[in-house]
Every structure is written in structure tokens, then in C-alpha cells.
Motif scaffolding. Structure first.
Motif, mmCIF file in Angstrom:
data_model
loop_
_atom_site.group_PDB
_atom_site.id
_atom_site.type_symbol
_atom_site.label_atom_id
_atom_site.label_comp_id
_atom_site.label_asym_id
_atom_site.label_seq_id
_atom_site.Cartn_x
_atom_site.Cartn_y
_atom_site.Cartn_z
ATOM 1 N N THR A 1 3.521 15.986 17.149
ATOM 2 C CA THR A 1 4.453 16.736 15.232
ATOM 3 C C THR A 1 4.908 15.162 14.589
ATOM 4 O OG1 THR A 1 5.502 17.778 16.187
ATOM 5 C CG2 THR A 1 6.049 17.850 14.550
ATOM 6 N N GLU A 2 5.197 13.986 15.418
ATOM 7 C CA GLU A 2 5.923 12.770 15.171
ATOM 8 C C GLU A 2 4.517 11.752 14.542
ATOM 9 O OE1 GLU A 2 8.507 11.781 15.452
ATOM 10 O OE2 GLU A 2 8.220 9.542 14.691
ATOM 11 N N ASP A 3 3.171 11.973 15.136
ATOM 12 C CA ASP A 3 1.548 11.592 14.586
ATOM 13 C C ASP A 3 1.264 11.786 13.403
ATOM 14 O OD1 ASP A 3 1.628 10.032 16.992
ATOM 15 O OD2 ASP A 3 0.405 10.927 17.549
ATOM 16 N N MET A 4 1.485 13.753 12.728
ATOM 17 C CA MET A 4 1.547 14.138 11.742
ATOM 18 C C MET A 4 2.486 13.264 11.161
ATOM 19 S SD MET A 4 0.828 17.901 11.871
ATOM 20 C CE MET A 4 1.879 18.689 10.641
ATOM 21 N N ARG A 5 3.279 14.004 11.216
ATOM 22 C CA ARG A 5 4.766 13.384 9.936
ATOM 23 C C ARG A 5 4.021 11.824 9.758
ATOM 24 N NH1 ARG A 5 10.712 15.681 11.300
ATOM 25 N NH2 ARG A 5 10.245 16.757 9.087
ATOM 26 N N VAL A 6 3.640 11.015 10.707
ATOM 27 C CA VAL A 6 3.789 9.622 10.253
ATOM 28 C C VAL A 6 2.212 9.435 9.541
ATOM 29 C CG1 VAL A 6 3.075 7.061 11.766
ATOM 30 C CG2 VAL A 6 4.940 9.007 12.286
ATOM 31 N N THR A 7 1.978 10.398 9.916
ATOM 32 C CA THR A 7 0.012 10.423 8.811
ATOM 33 C C THR A 7 0.592 10.550 7.834
ATOM 34 O OG1 THR A 7 -0.831 10.908 11.567
ATOM 35 C CG2 THR A 7 -1.864 10.990 8.559
ATOM 36 N N GLN A 8 1.278 11.962 7.421
ATOM 37 C CA GLN A 8 1.301 12.329 5.975
ATOM 38 C C GLN A 8 2.139 11.662 5.004
ATOM 39 O OE1 GLN A 8 3.361 15.743 6.980
ATOM 40 N NE2 GLN A 8 1.706 17.041 6.620
ATOM 41 N N PHE A 9 3.234 10.255 5.731
ATOM 42 C CA PHE A 9 3.938 9.482 5.187
ATOM 43 C C PHE A 9 3.080 7.951 5.045
ATOM 44 C CE2 PHE A 9 6.535 5.150 5.258
ATOM 45 C CZ PHE A 9 7.524 6.050 4.248
ATOM 46 N N ILE B 1 1.975 6.869 1.061
ATOM 47 C CA ILE B 1 2.277 5.213 0.799
ATOM 48 C C ILE B 1 1.416 4.981 -0.325
ATOM 49 C CG2 ILE B 1 2.446 3.509 1.627
ATOM 50 C CD1 ILE B 1 4.777 4.408 1.782
ATOM 51 N N GLU B 2 -0.238 5.286 0.648
ATOM 52 C CA GLU B 2 -1.488 4.806 -0.183
ATOM 53 C C GLU B 2 -1.720 5.747 -1.010
ATOM 54 O OE1 GLU B 2 -3.911 5.486 3.761
ATOM 55 O OE2 GLU B 2 -2.475 3.645 3.935
ATOM 56 N N ARG B 3 -0.960 7.073 -1.067
ATOM 57 C CA ARG B 3 -0.633 7.105 -2.486
ATOM 58 C C ARG B 3 0.064 6.706 -4.073
ATOM 59 N NH1 ARG B 3 -1.594 11.977 -0.055
ATOM 60 N NH2 ARG B 3 1.193 12.849 -0.441
ATOM 61 N N GLY B 4 0.615 5.991 -3.322
ATOM 62 C CA GLY B 4 1.482 4.599 -4.360
ATOM 63 C C GLY B 4 2.680 5.799 -4.730
ATOM 64 N N GLU B 5 3.082 6.776 -3.488
ATOM 65 C CA GLU B 5 4.363 7.603 -4.062
ATOM 66 C C GLU B 5 5.787 6.548 -3.948
ATOM 67 O OE1 GLU B 5 5.028 11.258 -2.523
ATOM 68 O OE2 GLU B 5 2.955 11.831 -3.498
ATOM 69 N N SER C 1 7.909 0.046 -2.099
ATOM 70 C CA SER C 1 7.511 1.951 -1.781
ATOM 71 C C SER C 1 9.088 2.932 -1.734
ATOM 72 C CB SER C 1 6.635 2.129 -0.738
ATOM 73 O OG SER C 1 7.716 1.670 0.390
ATOM 74 N N TYR C 2 10.231 1.553 -1.349
ATOM 75 C CA TYR C 2 10.961 2.418 -0.989
ATOM 76 C C TYR C 2 12.123 2.442 -2.854
ATOM 77 C CZ TYR C 2 15.879 4.404 0.944
ATOM 78 O OH TYR C 2 16.807 5.231 1.265
ATOM 79 N N ALA C 3 12.222 3.985 -3.426
ATOM 80 C CA ALA C 3 12.473 3.999 -4.665
ATOM 81 C C ALA C 3 14.361 3.619 -4.555
ATOM 82 C CB ALA C 3 12.595 5.108 -5.187
ATOM 83 N N PRO C 4 14.792 4.069 -4.115
ATOM 84 C CA PRO C 4 16.036 3.884 -4.335
ATOM 85 C C PRO C 4 16.312 1.935 -4.837
ATOM 86 C CG PRO C 4 16.760 5.036 -2.737
ATOM 87 C CD PRO C 4 14.566 4.517 -2.977
ATOM 88 N N TYR C 5 15.888 0.996 -3.949
ATOM 89 C CA TYR C 5 15.783 -0.274 -3.505
ATOM 90 C C TYR C 5 15.130 -0.509 -4.315
ATOM 91 C CZ TYR C 5 15.359 -4.850 -1.638
ATOM 92 O OH TYR C 5 14.824 -6.720 -1.535
ATOM 93 N N LYS D 1 2.569 -3.361 4.839
ATOM 94 C CA LYS D 1 1.465 -2.028 4.935
ATOM 95 C C LYS D 1 2.452 -0.842 4.564
ATOM 96 C CE LYS D 1 2.825 0.491 9.521
ATOM 97 N NZ LYS D 1 2.611 0.370 10.931
ATOM 98 N N TYR D 2 3.778 -1.061 5.064
ATOM 99 C CA TYR D 2 3.980 0.280 3.929
ATOM 100 C C TYR D 2 4.808 -0.685 2.690
ATOM 101 C CZ TYR D 2 5.613 2.255 8.679
ATOM 102 O OH TYR D 2 5.067 2.860 9.656
ATOM 103 N N ARG D 3 3.838 -0.858 2.273
ATOM 104 C CA ARG D 3 3.795 -1.760 0.769
ATOM 105 C C ARG D 3 5.446 -1.609 0.464
ATOM 106 N NH1 ARG D 3 -0.368 1.637 -2.761
ATOM 107 N NH2 ARG D 3 -2.716 1.130 -1.331
ATOM 108 N N ILE D 4 6.316 -2.226 0.693
ATOM 109 C CA ILE D 4 7.128 -2.798 0.629
ATOM 110 C C ILE D 4 7.951 -3.612 -0.006
ATOM 111 C CG2 ILE D 4 10.027 -3.074 1.629
ATOM 112 C CD1 ILE D 4 9.095 -1.962 4.537
ATOM 113 N N ARG D 5 7.172 -4.021 0.404
ATOM 114 C CA ARG D 5 6.301 -6.036 -0.149
ATOM 115 C C ARG D 5 4.731 -5.933 -0.200
ATOM 116 N NH1 ARG D 5 9.000 -11.155 2.210
ATOM 117 N NH2 ARG D 5 6.776 -12.288 0.810
ATOM 118 N N GLU D 6 4.695 -6.187 -1.276
ATOM 119 C CA GLU D 6 3.000 -6.526 -1.594
ATOM 120 C C GLU D 6 2.353 -8.195 -2.111
ATOM 121 O OE1 GLU D 6 0.453 -3.276 -3.061
ATOM 122 O OE2 GLU D 6 2.283 -2.988 -4.536
#
Lengths: 320, 144
Positions: free
Chosen positions: A5-13, A17-21, A150-154, A219-224
Motif C-alpha cells: 500500500t505504501e509503495d502504491m502511495r509513493v508511486t502515486q505521489f 510530482i512528475e506531472r508538476g502538481e 513542489s510544496y505549495a505552502p512553501y 528528486k521531489y522537485r523541492i528544488r531544481e
């Protein structure tokens, strides 16, 4: 079962990120995303707060009333930015049990680091100018590179911070231009300040190697952008300006390599500055941390009294 | 409601801040503050968000009273099928069809602008301008 379940959530997450959400505080996120963000944003927030200290030293000694008002506004902005950033950090860190109090306590217990530049002394008015011009200039470059995080509040807080930093930029330039246009003594004072700050500025962007946490952030697009890319951008913008007002940059190896389209520069003393940041052992670290600590502990009774009053007066509002 | 019990473990409460910059604009979410009471939240919000900007009105709302849905919930925000029949661009062929009747398609902005001025206005301005057959037809319309 739990793992899948955890893996699936990570994949969805990762797909988000990759869609730029953009990710919101209430969204599900992997632990390492949360951890690295908390640490990074808390350090950013704490650096804003500790960054007010070298400048606040110049509030009573500013050379004119207008300069005093200007630098006071700046100090207030820095503290304000610290508050906005700590709100973002403490919300992310709430599931880990962190609060505003604990995030501030982390400064004087040494659990959180702050930027190397704020451990250094600001002995002259020119230092106040150079902090506004070059230290803020460096900070603006790193913050502007995070606007797409990628983190909107930031991202939202950074947008506001950058808008206010545009005032800081003009403010710093105004101070150093007055000195550059001034007497030989004033120009020497400015040169001395640049000499004092240059190595710290090169260190500010961090080591050229990509660290483990930097890898997670990329990786998580926190910074590029990498540390080195930002340092290069800083050099391209500021070296010509520093030279145009007749100042010398205290690095004989500094030059632009046209073929590589890269600046060559002397590496700062990574070991020495690294230790200053890790151990809070810079020339001004302990004095400024002591001030921060007394502001927090001496006024604890005020915070508690305000809370008690509010609880007794506003029972109906919060339904308590 | 959000999972907010965990957010109030600190001494103070979190408040969301909304600023109305102009009397004819809606309040806009600007960020969040930590405060001991609603009164203090208003003061801290002013200090954090209105050091420079002029504002008409300021709201602070205890965070725990704000219910949230984000784009994480894809289904909630899903637009299940094309809804162009609800939008202006679903009727973009009107302009071409009016042209056949030697008339110009109307837009809401020009109506808003028009009613700001007194008087009936000029019916000739309703005819498609600058286009050959529209100019030719103008006398016919006028003569009617």
C-alpha cells in the motif's frame, strides 16, 4: 501488505510530482519528503530570524534617520519572514510532535543550523550595506530558485518573501552606492567589508558536490538548481557590479572561463565554515544565540499569560 | 474537518488569514499565523501581511474551523465531460454567424462600458466595421 500500500502511495505521489502538481500540507506524502522539507524550511526560517541579528546591531548606529527607518524595516521583514516560514515548517512537523516553541528551542540547543553568514561580525556600517547588497543578493538567488518548489505552502510564502526582498535589494544597493560615491575613507570601509564577506558568500551556496539531502530535494522537485549553479549565477550577476564601482574582489583566482562558460574561483575553507555552522563556533554565534535564547525564555511568561487571558476571555469563540 | 488535533499541540492556535485589498474584490487567502487569541491573531496578521499593502478588511479564522479538499482528491475536482456549453468558448461560432447577418457579435465588456455613458449610442457602430460588405450594406440598414 502494508508495504505494498505504501509503495502504491509513493508511486502515486511521484506521479503527482512528475506531472508538476503542487503538494499541500493535508496531502499524503512520503516520510523522506516531509523530513527533508521540515529540516530545510526550519533552517530557512531560523536563518531569517538569526539573519536579523547582524543588522539589528546597526539600528541604533545608523548614520541618519532615514537609514535607521530603512534598516529597522528590514529587520522587521526578516523576523516576519521567519514567522511565515516557521508556520510552514511547524505544520509539516506537527505529526512529528514539533511546535513553534520546540523549533525556536532548537536554535539554542544546537539541533538546527543556520546560514554561515549570520555567524560573522558586522563591525562597520559598510558591513550593514554589504549584508543588504551581497548577502541578501545571494539569498534572493537561492530563494528565487525555490519559487517553483513542489510544496505549495512553501512556494506561496516564498512568493511573498521575494516580493519584500526586492526592497532589501534596493536598500542594500542604496547604502553601498552612498559609500562608493563617498570619501576615500568610505570607499576603503566598503572594500574592507567586501574583503570580510567574500569567502562567507562563496560558502553560503554550499558545497559543489550533491549531498544526499540535495538528491532527495532534486528528486521531489523541492528544488531544481544545484548549489554550484546558483553560485555561478551569483558570480555572473555580482562580479561585474562589484568591479564597476572600483572594488577589488579578494580572490586572485577569480576569472570567467569563456569556453566552459563557468567561473573559476578559490574554494572557501569548507572545513572551517562547516564547523562554524555545525558547532555554532563562529565569532558571533554564541552572542547572537544567547540573545535569541533570552528573548525566548525571558518572555515565556508573557506568552503564557496571553494564552491564559485568551482562554478565559474567548471561551465562546473557539468553543473551549 | 482536517486532522487538526495534532496542530494545536503548541501553546498557541493557528489562524488562517484573509485580506480584502479592495472593497469590490473578494477576500483573498494570504497565509497563516500563530496567536494566543483572535485579537492577537488580527494584530499578528496585520504585522505579517500588511506592513506595506493597503487593505480594506482583514479576516482571521481558527485553522481548525476550515475544512479542506485539495487536488490530491482527483475525483472530487474531476470535470467528467466537456462542459463547453457552460462557457463562452462553447459559443465561439456566434461571431461567424452574426457576420452573415452583417452584424458584429456582442461582448459583455462593451456592454458594461456602454452603460457607463448616458445616451442611446449609435446603431451604426453595431455593424461589422472595416469589412467590405458591411460598409456596402450600411445605407440599407440606415434606410430602414
Amino acid at each position: 501488505m502494508v508495504t505494498s500500500t505504501e509503495d502504491m502511495r509513493v508511486t502515486q505521489f511521484m506521479a503527482r510530482i512528475e506531472r508538476g502538481e503542487k503538494i499541500e500540507a493535508t496531502d499524503w506524502m512520503p516520510d523522506d519528503y516531509r523530513m527533508v522539507l521540515v529540516k530545510f524550511i526550519q533552517m530557512h526560517g531560523v536563518s531569517e530570524i538569526m539573519g536579523a541579528y547582524p543588522e539589528k546591531e546597526w539600528v541604533p548606529k545608523a548614520p541618519s534617520l532615514r537609514r535607521k527607518l530603512g534598516i529597522m524595516s528590514k529587520v522587521q521583514d526578516e523576523i516576519g519572514h521567519g514567522q511565515l516560514l516557521l508556520r510552514v515548517a511547524e505544520e509539516l512537523a506537527a505529526p512529528l510532535g514539533a511546535t513553534r516553541e520546540s523549533m525556536i528551542e532548537d536554535i539554542y540547543t544546537g539541533r538546527i543550523k543556520f546560514h554561515n553568514v549570520f555567524h560573522m561580525p558586522a563591525p562597520s556600517w559598510a558591513d550593514a550595506g554589504v549584508i543588504g547588497w551581497l548577502v541578501d543578493g545571494a539569498a534572493i538567488i537561492s530563494q528565487a530558485a525555490l519559487l517553483d518548489t513542489s510544496y505549495a505552502p512553501y512556494a506561496r510564502v516564498l512568493k511573498r518573501i521575494c516580493a519584500e526582498e526586492s526592497f532589501h535589494m534596493q536598500h542594500g544597493e542604496s547604502i553601498i552606492l552612498s559609500l562608493a560615491e563617498g570619501t576615500p575613507e568610505q570607499r576603503q570601509m566598503l572594500q574592507d567589508a567586501v574583503n570580510r564577506w567574500w569567502e562567507s558568500l562563496m560558502f553560503f551556496f554550499g558545497p559543489p558536490e550533491i549531498s544526499e539531502s540535495a538528491r532527495v530535494m532534486l528528486k521531489y522537485r523541492i528544488r531544481e538548481r544545484t548549489n554550484e549553479e546558483l553560485r555561478q549565477k551569483f558570480l555572473t550577476r555580482y562580479v561585474p557590479r562589484i568591479r564597476s564601482i572600483g572594488l577589488t574582489i579578494p580572490d586572485e583566482a577569480l576569472s570567467y572561463d569563456r569556453n566552459k562558460e563557468q567561473w573559476t574561483y578559490t574554494q572557501p575553507d569548507w572545513q572551517r565554515f562547516g564547523e562554524i555552522v555545525r558547532k555554532n563556533s563562529g565569532p558571533m554565534s554564541q552572542a547572537r544565540i544567547a540573545l535569541r535564547k533570552s528573548a525566548h525564555t525571558d518572555q515565556a511568561w508573557v506568552r503564557e499569560a496571553m494564552k491564559r487571558t485568551a482562554d478565559s476571555v474567548h471561551v465562546s469563540v473557539l468553543g473551549k | 474537518m482536517t486532522t487538526d488535533s495534532e496542530h494545536s499541540s503548541g501553546l498557541y492556535e493557528a489562524y488562517e488569514v484573509f485580506v480584502q485589498y479592495d472593497v469590490l474584490e473578494p477576500h483573498q487567502y494570504v497565509g497563516s499565523v500563530l496567536a494566543s487569541s483572535t485579537d492577537m491573531a488580527l494584530i499578528v496578521a496585520r504585522e505579517n501581511f500588511l506592513r506595506r499593502d493597503k487593505a480594506h478588511s482583514l479576516w482571521v479564522v481558527p485553522k481548525q474551523f476550515i475544512a479542506v479538499k485539495t487536488s490530491e482528491d482527483v475525483d472530487f475536482f474531476a470535470v467528467e465531460f466537456d462542459r463547453d456549453y457552460r462557457r463562452v468558448d462553447g459559443y465561439s461560432d456566434n461571431a461567424r454567424r452574426w457576420k452573415a447577418f452583417k452584424q458584429r457579435a456582442m461582448e459583455i465588456d462593451e456592454v458594461v462600458e456602454d452603460v457607463k455613458h448616458a445616451g442611446s449610442g449609435n446603431p451604426e457602430e453595431q455593424i461589422t466595421p472595416g469589412d467590405g460588405f458591411a460598409t456596402e450594406s450600411a445605407p440599407t440598414q440606415k434606410g430602414r
